[in-house]
Design an enzyme around this catalytic site. Structure first.
Site, mmCIF file in Angstrom:
data_model
loop_
_atom_site.group_PDB
_atom_site.id
_atom_site.type_symbol
_atom_site.label_atom_id
_atom_site.label_comp_id
_atom_site.label_asym_id
_atom_site.label_seq_id
_atom_site.Cartn_x
_atom_site.Cartn_y
_atom_site.Cartn_z
ATOM 1 N N SER A 81 57.400 15.290 44.938
ATOM 2 C CA SER A 81 58.020 13.327 44.658
ATOM 3 C C SER A 81 58.165 12.624 44.816
ATOM 4 C CB SER A 81 58.490 14.306 42.917
ATOM 5 O OG SER A 81 57.734 14.841 42.142
ATOM 6 N N LYS A 104 64.776 5.770 40.824
ATOM 7 C CA LYS A 104 64.025 6.528 39.675
ATOM 8 C C LYS A 104 64.409 6.732 38.022
ATOM 9 C CE LYS A 104 61.174 10.314 39.716
ATOM 10 N NZ LYS A 104 60.706 11.951 40.437
ATOM 11 N N SER A 148 56.617 12.609 41.806
ATOM 12 C CA SER A 148 56.614 11.220 40.539
ATOM 13 C C SER A 148 56.954 10.520 40.900
ATOM 14 C CB SER A 148 57.839 12.735 39.655
ATOM 15 O OG SER A 148 59.444 13.151 39.854
#
Length: 445
Positions: A180, A81, A156
């Site tokens: 997330s 990420k 996210s």
């Protein structure tokens, strides 16, 4: 053979490398080629690290040749990420506010994973500054959902989930502040682990709310999640051998978690409960009314810390932000320091009450999300839809963050409808062991 590798779990690939059947360099090239040829790769990867991947893969191949592999995942590719610092490579957390930010060294968890032999493919797109459970990001890119191409992937860690679900990485590392890791994992039929706050280092991780921020893997199996947890923390892999549901006590949370379930998540959850009972688990419904009080505090707890972290950066260039995310940050200005301190004091008391209520159980079970992935067009065009769906998406997962416990989402085999098991603080090994037994039952039925 190359296409077969793209469907294998990370631990299966690791075993293939260990047996000599898979060459790490060929494996890295296979994934890089898949990324290069995929129509939506630009919506999934923010940037690739091809030179690093090939160098790390070559080192892993040499270790395998010499019989000195450093872990079961040595030579296995992974995506990161885009809030984990990678030396000399832009890490901008999905935001134009941080465009061009290139850290000088890797985040600690990246260093640990590299020391375990994992091969860095690149950085994946995400919700802006990690402050959304949907994965909609008009500023950089919105990754697609594997089951519903016109819908968001969940946030996210949206690109992290998409990279694995679309066969562009065998595993991924994300972060979880309110869901997330687990929301995108659930919506893309993956396993996602939210770790206990403080278990894994946040050094070199772009922050959102450090008191809630955690690091965790997204993967194709519970076995993968366990191996990745070990790599991230530089610790032994939890023992999952002989995992069994018989005689376990699982509490089915009714407060908040089962309200207003939409058909897919409701059906997946009902089936999961039946399978748990049919395979020897004792299920007891539980109400924990203190959770209602915790949810009343959440807006203050999250938004104040998030805005305090990013206020100067945001207000210097507010026009660079997606307005829905910016407004969520700015909501933190509505609370005083006194309210924030009082909210934390109250939350600690609620956490103690929760732990008393669940003491003695093996896990608490709930649907990972009450909703399925929302349509991108409706989120952007229908007034109020983004806000309402974002709150619903994060509703169930946020329980584990508020209560400071680890949580694992496992596919229910209803598309995009995960099942969440919540454990006890710092007992990830126990939770993963139970999750492995549950996964086996779900996959066998």
């Amino acid at each position: 053979m190359d296409h077969e590798w793209l469907r294998m779990t990370a631990t299966e690939l690791g075993r293939g490398i260990g047996s000599g059947g898979i060459d790490p360099v060929e494996l890295a090239d296979c994934y890089l080629a898949a990324i290069g040829s995929h129509a939506d790769s630009h919506r999934i990867y923010a940037r690739l690290t091809e030179d690093r991947a090939r160098a790390e893969a070559a080192a892993a191949a040499e270790r395998a040749r010499l019989g000195v592999r450093v872990s079961s995942l040595d030579g296995v590719p992974v995506s990161w990420k885009d809030l984990f610092d990678t030396a000399g490579v832009e890490t901008s957390a999905g935001s134009a506010l941080l465009a061009g930010r290139a850290p000088s060294e890797d985040a600690e968890v990246v260093r640990n994973a590299t020391a375990a032999g994992l091969v860095c493919l690149g950085k994946t797109h995400m919700s802006e500054l990690a402050f959304s459970g949907l994965g909609l990001n008009p500023v950089t890119a919105t990754p697609p959902c594997v089951n519903y191409p016109e819908s968001v992937a969940g946030g996210s860690s949206s690109g992290a989930a998409a990279s694995v679900a679309f066969g562009l990485a065998p595993c991924a590392i994300g972060s979880d502040t309110g869901g997330s890791v687990r929301i995108p994992a659930a919506w893309n039929d993956l396993v996602g682990l939210k770790t206990t706050s403080g278990l894994l280092s946040l050094k070199g991780v772009v922050p959102l709310c450090e008191r809630f921020d955690t690091v965790g893997p997204l993967a194709r199996s519970v076995e993968d999640a366990a191996a990745l947890l070990a790599a991230l923390g530089g610790a032994p892999t939890p023992d999952l051998g002989g995992a069994n549901l018989r005689g376990t006590l699982i509490l089915a949370l009714r407060t908040i978690a089962t309200d207003d379930l939409r058909p897919g998540p409701a059906e997946g959850y009902e089936r999961a409960i039946r399978l748990l009972e049919d395979n020897g688990a004792k299920i007891i419904d539980i109400e924990i009314p203190e959770l209602l009080e915790a949810f009343e505090l959440a807006g203050c707890l999250y938004c104040v810390e998030a805005y305090a972290t990013w206020k100067e950066t945001i207000e210097a260039s507010p026009h660079l932000m997606f307005d829905k995310v910016r407004e969520r940050f700015q909501w933190g200005a509505n609370f005083s320091g006194e309210q924030f301190a009082a909210a934390w004091s109250k939350l600690e008391k609620i956490r103690a009450a929760y732990r008393r209520a669940v003491a003695g159980c093996d896990a608490v079970v709930a649907p990972s999300s009450p909703i399925l992935p929302p349509d991108i067009r409706r989120l952007t065009e229908q007034p109020g839809h983004y806000e309402s769906e974002n709150l619903l998406a994060l509703r169930n997962t946020r329980i584990a963050n508020l209560m400071e416990v680890p949580a694992l989402t496992i596919p229910s085999h209803m598309p995009s409808a995960g099942i969440m098991l919540m454990g006890h603080p710092f007992q990830e090994g126990r939770l993963l062991r139970l999750g492995r037994a549950f996964e086996f039952v779900l996959n066998s039925s």
